[in-house]
Design a protein around this motif. Sequence first.
Motif, PDB file in Angstrom:
ATOM      1  N   PHE A 195       0.746  -1.169   0.086  1.00  0.00           N
ATOM      2  CA  PHE A 195       0.024   0.073  -0.026  1.00  0.00           C
ATOM      3  C   PHE A 195       0.878   1.433  -0.014  1.00  0.00           C
ATOM      4  O   PHE A 195       0.593   2.362  -0.593  1.00  0.00           O
ATOM      5  CB  PHE A 195      -0.962   0.050   1.143  1.00  0.00           C
ATOM      6  N   MET A 196       1.914   1.236   0.925  1.00  0.00           N
ATOM      7  CA  MET A 196       2.832   2.562   0.650  1.00  0.00           C
ATOM      8  C   MET A 196       3.678   2.643  -0.500  1.00  0.00           C
ATOM      9  O   MET A 196       3.962   3.790  -0.702  1.00  0.00           O
ATOM     10  CB  MET A 196       3.590   2.383   2.192  1.00  0.00           C
ATOM     11  N   THR A 197       4.082   1.657  -1.120  1.00  0.00           N
ATOM     12  CA  THR A 197       5.163   1.792  -1.897  1.00  0.00           C
ATOM     13  C   THR A 197       4.267   2.465  -3.391  1.00  0.00           C
ATOM     14  O   THR A 197       3.312   2.140  -3.900  1.00  0.00           O
ATOM     15  CB  THR A 197       5.644   0.464  -2.400  1.00  0.00           C
ATOM     16  N   GLY A 198       4.812   3.428  -3.692  1.00  0.00           N
ATOM     17  CA  GLY A 198       4.317   4.315  -4.932  1.00  0.00           C
ATOM     18  C   GLY A 198       3.124   5.039  -4.914  1.00  0.00           C
ATOM     19  O   GLY A 198       2.351   5.311  -5.543  1.00  0.00           O
ATOM     20  N   ASN A 199       2.708   5.182  -3.376  1.00  0.00           N
ATOM     21  CA  ASN A 199       1.530   5.797  -3.199  1.00  0.00           C
ATOM     22  C   ASN A 199       1.730   6.990  -2.468  1.00  0.00           C
ATOM     23  O   ASN A 199       1.466   7.355  -1.132  1.00  0.00           O
ATOM     24  CB  ASN A 199       0.590   4.862  -2.329  1.00  0.00           C
ATOM     25  N   ALA A 200       2.232   8.021  -2.991  1.00  0.00           N
ATOM     26  CA  ALA A 200       2.588   9.332  -2.376  1.00  0.00           C
ATOM     27  C   ALA A 200       2.053  10.652  -3.523  1.00  0.00           C
ATOM     28  O   ALA A 200       2.580  11.641  -3.247  1.00  0.00           O
ATOM     29  CB  ALA A 200       3.899   9.618  -2.154  1.00  0.00           C
TER      30      ALA A 200
END
Length: 326
Positions: A195-200
């Motif tokens: 979920f955190m990876t590439g989600n910014a």
Amino acid sequence: MSLTVPALHVNWTGPHRAGLRRHRDRALENGPYGMPVEEILTCVHSAHAWRAFHGGVELVTDELGASYAAAQGLDALYDRIDTSLDGLDALDVDPLFYFAAGKSYAARLRAAPFAVVDTDLYLRRPVDGLERGGFVFAHWESVGNAVYPPVPEVPNQAGLDLSRWTFDTPAANMAVSVFLDDRHRAEYAEASMAFMTGNAGPSDTAPIVRQTFAEQRIAPAVARSLGVDLRPVTERFWIVETEEWDGPSYADRFHHTWNQKRLLRQFPELRPAYWRYLLEDLLWRFPAAGDLLLSVPALKECADLVRAVRRDLAAHGPSLIERSIP
């Protein structure tokens, strides 16, 4: 001693290195990496209490965090120091959004059972029922608000398929989180990191929404989908919308400085009084910790207070904490 479960203190300095000054300690704000006094005091208490109740404690950090611990003498608190979090720097995880990503990353690397305990939380009694297995966390928090919006409103720019998990519980505050089922540990850790990876990317939601979802919504949702038992340490319930507590006090179970941090930022003149409270609680229960406190360079400004509290406790016991607290 209750069930033996090793604990991890997780300290990822990536947010600091990226410019996030979450501690809001003006003395540290523009300087080198450091922990404010109140967090060092709770960190020392946290390690002593977990070891007394449940077993060993390790520090999982990165090179900067390990160097800081050694320079302050805080490495003496731990059975082992692991710098695995250096590996997070190679991932597309934005430390300005995911300031606690180190906890999920660390969970990928360890098999259950183990606990992750925040450095600003310490136990006052053993965690009940660990022999029952499952997933144990600090307390529930309300959802359907600005911190925990409905699942479809949570930014998911990497396109993680969230439909496989069951989001039908409140949020699980994970200031202490005990992973006793390895299936749950593994699936939660992978889901959280995915979920955190590439989600910014840009979003209308508050920045904290992504970090709280990555931990405190995904962990219970994965447990529900796997049929893993979910249990809070305390039935005390945090109502996010009104910023109020509901239910029985947790004071005899643990102390968590999270709710004091905002007050200390707003009223920094209260910090010495709060240090006194923390020192009484620590040195009343673990008097030998005083020698370590007096050797920590970052605690130099409260060294006289440490000595005064030691004298007062020896003379007449605590004045700010209840003697009945375990």
